[in-house]
Design a protein around this motif. Structure first.
Motif, PDB file in Angstrom:
ATOM      1  N   GLY A  82       0.784  -1.288   0.027  1.00  0.00           N
ATOM      2  CA  GLY A  82      -0.230  -0.022  -0.116  1.00  0.00           C
ATOM      3  C   GLY A  82       0.647   1.224  -0.160  1.00  0.00           C
ATOM      4  N   PRO A  83       0.239   2.361  -0.132  1.00  0.00           N
ATOM      5  CA  PRO A  83       1.036   3.643  -0.255  1.00  0.00           C
ATOM      6  C   PRO A  83       1.592   4.012   1.355  1.00  0.00           C
ATOM      7  CG  PRO A  83      -1.416   3.797  -0.173  1.00  0.00           C
ATOM      8  CD  PRO A  83      -1.209   2.662  -0.504  1.00  0.00           C
ATOM      9  N   ASP A  84       1.040   3.397   2.278  1.00  0.00           N
ATOM     10  CA  ASP A  84       1.702   3.478   3.502  1.00  0.00           C
ATOM     11  C   ASP A  84       2.834   2.586   3.903  1.00  0.00           C
ATOM     12  OD1 ASP A  84       0.296   1.092   3.808  1.00  0.00           O
ATOM     13  OD2 ASP A  84      -0.944   1.832   5.392  1.00  0.00           O
ATOM     14  N   GLY A  85       3.259   1.929   2.838  1.00  0.00           N
ATOM     15  CA  GLY A  85       4.268   0.968   3.126  1.00  0.00           C
ATOM     16  C   GLY A  85       3.760  -0.410   3.702  1.00  0.00           C
ATOM     17  N   VAL A  86       2.532  -0.682   3.771  1.00  0.00           N
ATOM     18  CA  VAL A  86       2.006  -1.753   4.531  1.00  0.00           C
ATOM     19  C   VAL A  86       1.669  -2.801   3.536  1.00  0.00           C
ATOM     20  CG1 VAL A  86       0.302  -2.731   6.222  1.00  0.00           C
ATOM     21  CG2 VAL A  86       1.475  -0.596   6.968  1.00  0.00           C
ATOM     22  N   ILE A  87       1.887  -4.024   3.817  1.00  0.00           N
ATOM     23  CA  ILE A  87       1.382  -5.169   2.817  1.00  0.00           C
ATOM     24  C   ILE A  87      -0.351  -5.236   2.962  1.00  0.00           C
ATOM     25  CG2 ILE A  87       1.327  -7.668   2.299  1.00  0.00           C
ATOM     26  CD1 ILE A  87       4.116  -7.833   3.545  1.00  0.00           C
ATOM     27  N   SER A 107       6.980 -11.178   8.988  1.00  0.00           N
ATOM     28  CA  SER A 107       6.331 -12.276   8.113  1.00  0.00           C
ATOM     29  C   SER A 107       5.548 -11.498   6.913  1.00  0.00           C
ATOM     30  CB  SER A 107       5.292 -12.952   8.498  1.00  0.00           C
ATOM     31  OG  SER A 107       4.154 -12.182   9.324  1.00  0.00           O
ATOM     32  N   PHE A 108       5.197 -12.261   5.852  1.00  0.00           N
ATOM     33  CA  PHE A 108       4.722 -11.585   4.696  1.00  0.00           C
ATOM     34  C   PHE A 108       3.104 -11.974   4.774  1.00  0.00           C
ATOM     35  CE2 PHE A 108       8.956 -12.681   3.167  1.00  0.00           C
ATOM     36  CZ  PHE A 108       9.586 -11.403   3.265  1.00  0.00           C
ATOM     37  N   ALA A 109       2.331 -10.932   5.129  1.00  0.00           N
ATOM     38  CA  ALA A 109       1.122 -11.292   5.586  1.00  0.00           C
ATOM     39  C   ALA A 109       0.290  -9.837   5.150  1.00  0.00           C
ATOM     40  CB  ALA A 109       0.783 -11.721   6.530  1.00  0.00           C
ATOM     41  N   ARG A 110      -0.862  -9.794   4.693  1.00  0.00           N
ATOM     42  CA  ARG A 110      -1.560  -8.654   4.913  1.00  0.00           C
ATOM     43  C   ARG A 110      -1.576  -7.897   6.302  1.00  0.00           C
ATOM     44  NH1 ARG A 110      -8.028  -7.649   3.355  1.00  0.00           N
ATOM     45  NH2 ARG A 110      -8.127  -5.592   3.557  1.00  0.00           N
ATOM     46  N   GLY A 111      -1.218  -6.365   6.394  1.00  0.00           N
ATOM     47  CA  GLY A 111      -1.151  -5.723   7.567  1.00  0.00           C
ATOM     48  C   GLY A 111       0.268  -5.665   8.214  1.00  0.00           C
TER      49      GLY A 111
END
Length: 460
Positions: free
Chosen positions: A37-42, A397-401
């Motif tokens: 996302g534009p905020d650098g969050v997945i 980790s690689f996960a949403r959020g």
């Protein structure tokens, strides 16, 4: 092949992803897509072969937002115990006992941070070096100087390292030298509040850097200071960090002064909370572990420095079995390496020594503690997702959020030390990298989707 992009916010990244969101559970996502996302969050993760994977890639390609990264992509590393002002003494005085090392080397060095320019020079170098070695999140002890501690926070913000920064509190005249201690409880609290206010003002709502309440350890603080810091922790909701029963000397000091274990004492002063990280904790008993788990606290396991100063191996597997949250720490400069890769390797080695024992004069059946060993996959989890969980931060980790804090490993880096021959299993491939990679193999480091450090190519 697309060269690594500097700012990946708003992009969809294709690559070969490795993470261990749970202890003992390696997940590889070869060809996976991670939307940032534009905020650098997945914002989303699309594994190859799952519904939506091809469509997401095609849409990103059409929009010019698809970035392909070569090599291995790992979560950023989380260091739960760094003494920032001790960086200039890395590798020095390690033949001394802990109490002698502190008085002869550490306290005189830390006293130099009254010079703000000296602090600025050291801290900028330290933060840059840690980022280059893959440490994207760090929990820092600073010195007792408010201005210098603010310099450390500023260095982290400027470099883009996620950090928790604490001004060290120490006011006990029986254990702290005259030239290096807080004058009073109120003076210590006032300076701690000033640092927290500076960090909050500079970091803003982003929270990239946060304040942490930092009584150095029980010997360095009076009862009045410990009680006041416990109230501050309750009122502010800040994280707390301190040393806990690190060595025979530290454990025995607490028993002699309070008649209870370090864990029980900290709990009694209100300093054992969901946001507390206890460094070392080698001599925690079973009931201590249960108390820490009940309060939701965490341990920074510093296997490398424990070999020099702790007089024992932390029973890592026993703590995990009790439900204690654990991450890893380098313990600069008690640990003579600033690399979390070195910390992972020593975590595995120390656990093997605890399990098998080290005294060849004893029978094999009596030499060690059965069932104490952990593997590299467990150490990798602790250095990433485990460290994030210990801090209640969405990293590792690689996960949403989760924040897009990522290392790109180049196994073929000209000055690197990884040698792969093809045909390795997923676990063997990751193990080879974690056991043999050097700083040169860490090609790129992002935090919040922004490139923070990039390997310098070898001269032609």
């Amino acid at each position: 092949m697309v060269r690594p992009a500097g700012d990946l916010r708003g992009c969809v990244v294709a690559g070969d992803w490795f993470h261990a969101p749970r202890a003992g559970a390696l997940e590889r996502m070869a060809g996976g897509l991670v939307e940032i996302g534009p905020d650098g969050v997945i914002a989303a993760v699309h594994r190859a072969g799952t519904p939506g994977h091809q469509a997401a890639g095609a849409l990103a390609q059409q929009a010019g937002r698809l970035v392909r990264l070569p090599g291995l992509l790992l979560p950023g590393l989380v260091d739960l115990h760094v003494h920032a002002p001790q960086y200039p003494q890395l590798g020095k005085g390690l033949d001394q006992s802990l109490e002698v090392w502190l008085q002869r080397y550490t306290f005189p060095l830390e006293a130099r941070y009254a010079d703000r320019l000296f602090a600025r020079r050291v801290y900028r170098r330290l933060v840059g070096d840690l980022l280059a070695q893959g440490t994207t999140t760090a929990l820092y002890f600073a010195s007792r100087h408010a201005d210098a501690t603010c310099e450390l926070a500023d260095a982290c913000l400027e470099a883009g390292q996620r950090a928790l920064v604490g001004r060290v509190v120490m006011d006990n005249p029986e254990q702290c030298p005259d030239f290096y201690r807080d004058e009073s409880v109120e003076a210590g609290l006032e300076a701690t509040r000033a640092v927290a206010a500076h960090i909050r003002a500079r970091a803003g709502a982003d929270g990239m850097v946060r304040p942490v309440i930092t009584p150095r350890f029980l010997p360095s603080c009076t009862d009045g200071m410990l009680r006041a810091l416990g109230r501050m922790a309750e009122e502010s909701g800040c994280h707390v960090q301190t040393h806990c029963c690190e060595s025979d000397w530290a454990r025995d000091y607490g028993q002699a002064r309070f008649g209870r274990s370090d864990v029980a004492v900290l709990d009694g002063f209100g300093l054992l909370t969901r946001r507390t990280v206890l460094a070392h904790a080698n001599f925690m008993t079973g009931p201590d572990m249960e108390r820490v788990a009940l309060r939701g606290g965490a341990v920074a396991h510093c296997a490398l420095s424990n070999a020099w100063f702790a007089n024992a191996v932390f029973p890592l597997r026993a703590a995990l079995a009790k439900g204690v949250r654990v991450g890893l720490g380098t313990d600069i400069a008690g640990g003579p390496s600033a690399s979390l890769l070195a910390a992972m390797r020593m975590t595995v080695a120390a656990s093997r020594m605890l399990q098998d024992g080290v005294d060849p004069a004893r029978p094999a059946a009596e030499r060690g503690r059965p069932g104490a060993a952990v593997d590299m996959l467990t150490a990798f989890h602790l250095a990433t997702a485990g460290g994030g969980a210990a801090l209640d931060l969405p990293v590792g980790s690689f996960a949403r959020g989760q924040h897009f804090d990522v290392l790109r490993i180049d196994p073929d880096a000209p000055l690197g030390t990884v040698r792969l021959w093809g045909g390795e299993s997923d676990e063997d491939l990751l193990g080879a990298v974690l056991y043999t990679a050097s700083r040169a193999n860490i090609a790129d480091v992002w935090t919040g989707g922004v490139l923070r450090t990039q390997a310098v190519p070898a001269a032609a």
